[in-house]
Scaffold this active site. Structure first.
Site, mmCIF file in Angstrom:
data_model
loop_
_atom_site.group_PDB
_atom_site.id
_atom_site.type_symbol
_atom_site.label_atom_id
_atom_site.label_comp_id
_atom_site.label_asym_id
_atom_site.label_seq_id
_atom_site.Cartn_x
_atom_site.Cartn_y
_atom_site.Cartn_z
ATOM 1 N N ARG A 283 0.843 -1.214 0.000
ATOM 2 C CA ARG A 283 0.000 0.000 0.000
ATOM 3 C C ARG A 283 0.874 1.258 0.000
ATOM 4 N NH1 ARG A 283 -3.884 2.740 3.865
ATOM 5 N NH2 ARG A 283 -5.358 3.743 2.453
ATOM 6 N N HIS B 155 0.668 4.233 -2.754
ATOM 7 C CA HIS B 155 0.415 5.634 -2.388
ATOM 8 C C HIS B 155 1.621 6.526 -2.678
ATOM 9 C CE1 HIS B 155 -3.471 5.316 0.121
ATOM 10 N NE2 HIS B 155 -3.389 4.290 -0.696
ATOM 11 N N ASP B 156 2.803 5.929 -2.750
ATOM 12 C CA ASP B 156 3.964 6.734 -3.173
ATOM 13 C C ASP B 156 3.885 6.999 -4.682
ATOM 14 O OD1 ASP B 156 6.382 8.105 -2.982
ATOM 15 O OD2 ASP B 156 7.518 6.326 -3.597
ATOM 16 N N GLY C 118 4.728 10.500 -8.397
ATOM 17 C CA GLY C 118 5.650 9.474 -8.880
ATOM 18 C C GLY C 118 6.338 8.702 -7.762
ATOM 19 N N SER D 51 8.401 10.193 -1.723
ATOM 20 C CA SER D 51 7.908 11.404 -1.048
ATOM 21 C C SER D 51 6.983 11.029 0.113
ATOM 22 C CB SER D 51 7.193 12.322 -2.039
ATOM 23 O OG SER D 51 6.139 11.636 -2.673
ATOM 24 N N GLU E 24 3.011 13.809 3.512
ATOM 25 C CA GLU E 24 1.885 13.183 2.780
ATOM 26 C C GLU E 24 1.154 12.193 3.677
ATOM 27 O OE1 GLU E 24 3.192 11.395 -0.932
ATOM 28 O OE2 GLU E 24 4.315 13.197 -1.445
ATOM 29 N N ASN F 226 -4.460 9.326 3.407
ATOM 30 C CA ASN F 226 -3.470 8.490 4.104
ATOM 31 C C ASN F 226 -3.643 8.502 5.614
ATOM 32 O OD1 ASN F 226 -2.134 7.882 1.733
ATOM 33 N ND2 ASN F 226 -0.836 9.700 1.854
ATOM 34 N N PRO G 50 -7.287 7.188 -5.226
ATOM 35 C CA PRO G 50 -8.721 6.922 -5.416
ATOM 36 C C PRO G 50 -9.421 6.649 -4.082
ATOM 37 C CG PRO G 50 -7.393 5.042 -6.141
ATOM 38 C CD PRO G 50 -6.427 6.121 -5.779
ATOM 39 N N HIS H 243 -5.851 -6.064 -2.789
ATOM 40 C CA HIS H 243 -6.760 -6.247 -1.655
ATOM 41 C C HIS H 243 -6.978 -7.724 -1.333
ATOM 42 C CE1 HIS H 243 -8.566 -1.962 -2.320
ATOM 43 N NE2 HIS H 243 -7.326 -1.943 -1.892
ATOM 44 N N THR H 244 -6.080 -8.557 -1.786
ATOM 45 C CA THR H 244 -6.139 -9.983 -1.425
ATOM 46 C C THR H 244 -5.489 -10.239 -0.073
ATOM 47 O OG1 THR H 244 -5.702 -12.212 -2.210
ATOM 48 C CG2 THR H 244 -3.944 -10.645 -2.544
ATOM 49 N N SER I 66 -7.740 -16.057 3.306
ATOM 50 C CA SER I 66 -6.268 -16.201 3.301
ATOM 51 C C SER I 66 -5.693 -14.807 3.542
ATOM 52 C CB SER I 66 -5.807 -16.789 1.971
ATOM 53 O OG SER I 66 -6.346 -16.057 0.873
ATOM 54 N N ASP J 96 -2.735 -14.173 -3.219
ATOM 55 C CA ASP J 96 -3.283 -15.147 -4.176
ATOM 56 C C ASP J 96 -4.432 -14.476 -4.927
ATOM 57 O OD1 ASP J 96 -5.337 -14.991 -2.354
ATOM 58 O OD2 ASP J 96 -5.040 -16.980 -1.508
HETATM 59 C C1 HEM Z 1 -8.510 0.939 -7.018
HETATM 60 C C2 HEM Z 1 -8.599 1.835 -6.088
HETATM 61 C C3 HEM Z 1 -8.261 1.594 -4.665
HETATM 62 C C4 HEM Z 1 -8.958 2.034 -3.597
HETATM 63 C C5 HEM Z 1 -10.217 2.856 -3.641
HETATM 64 C C6 HEM Z 1 -8.285 1.544 -2.413
HETATM 65 C C7 HEM Z 1 -8.705 1.800 -1.119
HETATM 66 C C8 HEM Z 1 -8.154 1.226 -0.001
HETATM 67 C C9 HEM Z 1 -8.604 1.459 1.334
HETATM 68 C C10 HEM Z 1 -9.720 2.419 1.737
HETATM 69 C C11 HEM Z 1 -7.868 0.673 2.163
HETATM 70 C C12 HEM Z 1 -8.014 0.532 3.674
HETATM 71 C C13 HEM Z 1 -7.193 1.553 4.389
HETATM 72 C C14 HEM Z 1 -7.379 1.439 5.873
HETATM 73 O O1 HEM Z 1 -8.465 1.624 6.336
HETATM 74 O O2 HEM Z 1 -6.392 1.129 6.556
HETATM 75 C C15 HEM Z 1 -6.945 -0.057 1.344
HETATM 76 C C16 HEM Z 1 -6.048 -0.982 1.820
HETATM 77 C C17 HEM Z 1 -5.094 -1.575 1.041
HETATM 78 N N1 HEM Z 1 -4.874 -1.349 -0.299
HETATM 79 FE FE1 HEM Z 1 -6.062 -0.297 -1.545
HETATM 80 N N2 HEM Z 1 -7.199 0.827 -2.790
HETATM 81 C C18 HEM Z 1 -7.122 0.841 -4.153
HETATM 82 C C19 HEM Z 1 -6.143 0.270 -4.914
HETATM 83 C C20 HEM Z 1 -5.056 -0.381 -4.409
HETATM 84 C C21 HEM Z 1 -3.909 -0.771 -5.170
HETATM 85 C C22 HEM Z 1 -3.694 -0.433 -6.637
HETATM 86 C C23 HEM Z 1 -3.076 -1.436 -4.326
HETATM 87 C C24 HEM Z 1 -1.736 -2.047 -4.592
HETATM 88 C C25 HEM Z 1 -1.286 -2.410 -5.746
HETATM 89 C C26 HEM Z 1 -3.715 -1.474 -3.041
HETATM 90 C C27 HEM Z 1 -3.230 -2.113 -1.943
HETATM 91 C C28 HEM Z 1 -3.809 -2.098 -0.692
HETATM 92 C C29 HEM Z 1 -3.333 -2.882 0.427
HETATM 93 C C30 HEM Z 1 -2.207 -3.898 0.390
HETATM 94 C C31 HEM Z 1 -4.128 -2.547 1.514
HETATM 95 C C32 HEM Z 1 -3.982 -3.091 2.941
HETATM 96 C C33 HEM Z 1 -2.948 -2.235 3.654
HETATM 97 C C34 HEM Z 1 -2.555 -2.730 5.025
HETATM 98 O O3 HEM Z 1 -2.936 -3.809 5.424
HETATM 99 O O4 HEM Z 1 -1.806 -1.988 5.692
HETATM 100 N N3 HEM Z 1 -4.891 -0.795 -3.113
HETATM 101 N N4 HEM Z 1 -7.130 0.295 0.037
#
Ligand code: HEM
Length: 344
Positions: free
Chosen positions: A79, A83-84, A89, A93, A103, A109, A181, A211-212, A267, A272
């Site tokens: 994540r 976000h970086d 880019g 940062s 940031e 964030n 987003p 989000h897996t 999981s 996965d």
């Molecule tokens: C498509 C639009 C996306 C939205 C709207 C979105 C939104 C979010 C939100 C709201 C969270 C929860 C934050 C929290 O409450 O702690 C989250 C977690 C996460 N997102 Fe996304 N996300 C998006 C795309 C991505 C992308 C592209 C990646 C990586 C390639 C990603 C990886 C993750 C990961 C790994 C977590 C878990 C972080 C943790 O456990 O610390 N997300 N995302």
């Protein structure tokens, strides 16, 4: 239902709703766009071969130690990378905290990037600095550490290119808001956001596969539960989320702000393709996850990746390579920060 009961429910639920997409294997091949990637000039896989030949080994051994202790840090890293790279880019940062406004406190964030993961990145960078001072960038440290961690928890091997340099300034709150987003976005806004970063629908679907694993804070999950439960969610799943997150549920503690749920209950720490099954079964948490079913192209990819993990991994690899070369500073641009939190 206790935690064990909840897991049993989800296992049964997954089994009863196993994915039956419209694709045969041959159609899968035809249905998936061929992943494409153009390497950026200035980035190479062996960038530090002469200047710091030990760098990759040090990072690998540190990340391995950390993931062995706590596999969920792989999600924290992925994540932070996202976000970086999406804001100004892949220039690290996101890690700057002084003297500018970080940031990390910008609205998307705020309190949701893992402080433990930020500390881990600082530690890894310190180890590399001890061997090759001022050579390896914080931006490359994020990218390489993430790739190693994701593979260690089951993900594909991503042959990351290196040679990024660091920025000496952080983006404003406004810039972070404009680029990251929101989980409430609909499919056209999600596509537009990714398109603004030079990424297409296949990148959107594959990278959402992040989000897996990992977690979400209840205050974000609440958006799907109140004032009314979103139709994005399976009713029984939503009821369980409510029990965890909603005041008056089992966790009505003073510390609600820190409460989290797993993004993937089956999981939770494994990289996965179960995210896509979750989306199809309405047990993925955010509206932005469910929204992938609201356009024909993204829906077909969700169905494909749910059926075929290899196809998902192939596209994820390419999409990660594209993501990690967004807005990079190379050559004489940027700096190498010694401490990732300060601009030297
Ligand atoms: C498509 C639009 C996306 C939205 C709207 C979105 C939104 C979010 C939100 C709201 C969270 C929860 C934050 C929290 O409450 O702690 C989250 C977690 C996460 N997102 Fe996304 N996300 C998006 C795309 C991505 C992308 C592209 C990646 C990586 C390639 C990603 C990886 C993750 C990961 C790994 C977590 C878990 C972080 C943790 O456990 O610390 N997300 N995302």
């Amino acid at each position: 239902m206790n935690t064990l009961g909840f897991i049993c429910f989800l296992l049964a639920f997954h089994a009863s709703l196993s994915v039956k997409g419209p694709f045969s294997a041959a159609q899968n091949n035809n249905g998936a766009p061929t992943p494409q990637f153009m390497p950026l000039q200035g980035l190479t896989q062996n960038f530090y071969q002469t200047t710091c030949p030990k760098a990759q080994g040090i990072i690998k051994s540190e990340v391995t130690k950390i993931i062995n202790q706590n596999p969920s840090e792989a999600a924290g890293l992925l994540r932070i990378l996202f976000h970086d790279c999406f804001v100004q880019g892949c220039d690290a940062s996101i890690l700057l905290t002084k003297p500018m406004v970080s940031e990390q406190v910008a609205a998307p964030n705020n309190r949701s990037l893992r402080t433990s993961t930020i500390r881990i990145l600082d530690q890894i960078k310190d180890k590399v600095e001890a061997v090759c001072p001022g050579v390896v960038s914080c931006a490359d440290t994020i990218v390489l550490s993430t790739a190693i961690a994701v593979e260690l928890v089951g993900g594909p091997n991503i042959p990351m290119l290196l040679g990024r340099r660091d920025s000496n300034n952080a983006a404003s709150n406004q810039t972070v808001v404009a680029n990251i987003p929101a989980p409430t976005l609909n499919i056209s806004a999600l596509k537009q956001n990714f398109q603004n970063h030079g990424l297409d629908s296949a990148d959107l679907v594959a990278l959402s596969g992040g989000h897996t694993f990992g977690q979400a804070h209840c205050r974000v999950v609440d958006l799907q539960l109140t004032p009314t439960v979103s139709t994005d969610l399976n009713a029984a799943f939503a009821a369980n989320l409510s029990r965890i997150c909603i005041p008056g549920g089992t966790n009505n503690s003073a510390n609600r702000g820190a409460l989290t749920v797993h993004l993937d209950f089956i999981s939770k720490d494994v990289f996965d393709n179960s995210y896509y099954t979750n989306v199809l079964n309405k047990v993925a948490i955010f509206h932005s996850d469910a929204a992938l079913l609201n356009a024909t192209d993204t829906k077909q990819l969700v169905q494909l990746y749910a059926q075929d993990q290899n196809k998902f991994f192939q596209q994820f690899k390419v999409s990660m390579l594209k993501l990690t070369q967004l807005g990079v500073l190379t050559g004489r641009n940027g700096i190498i920060r010694k401490k990732c939190s300060v601009p030297n």
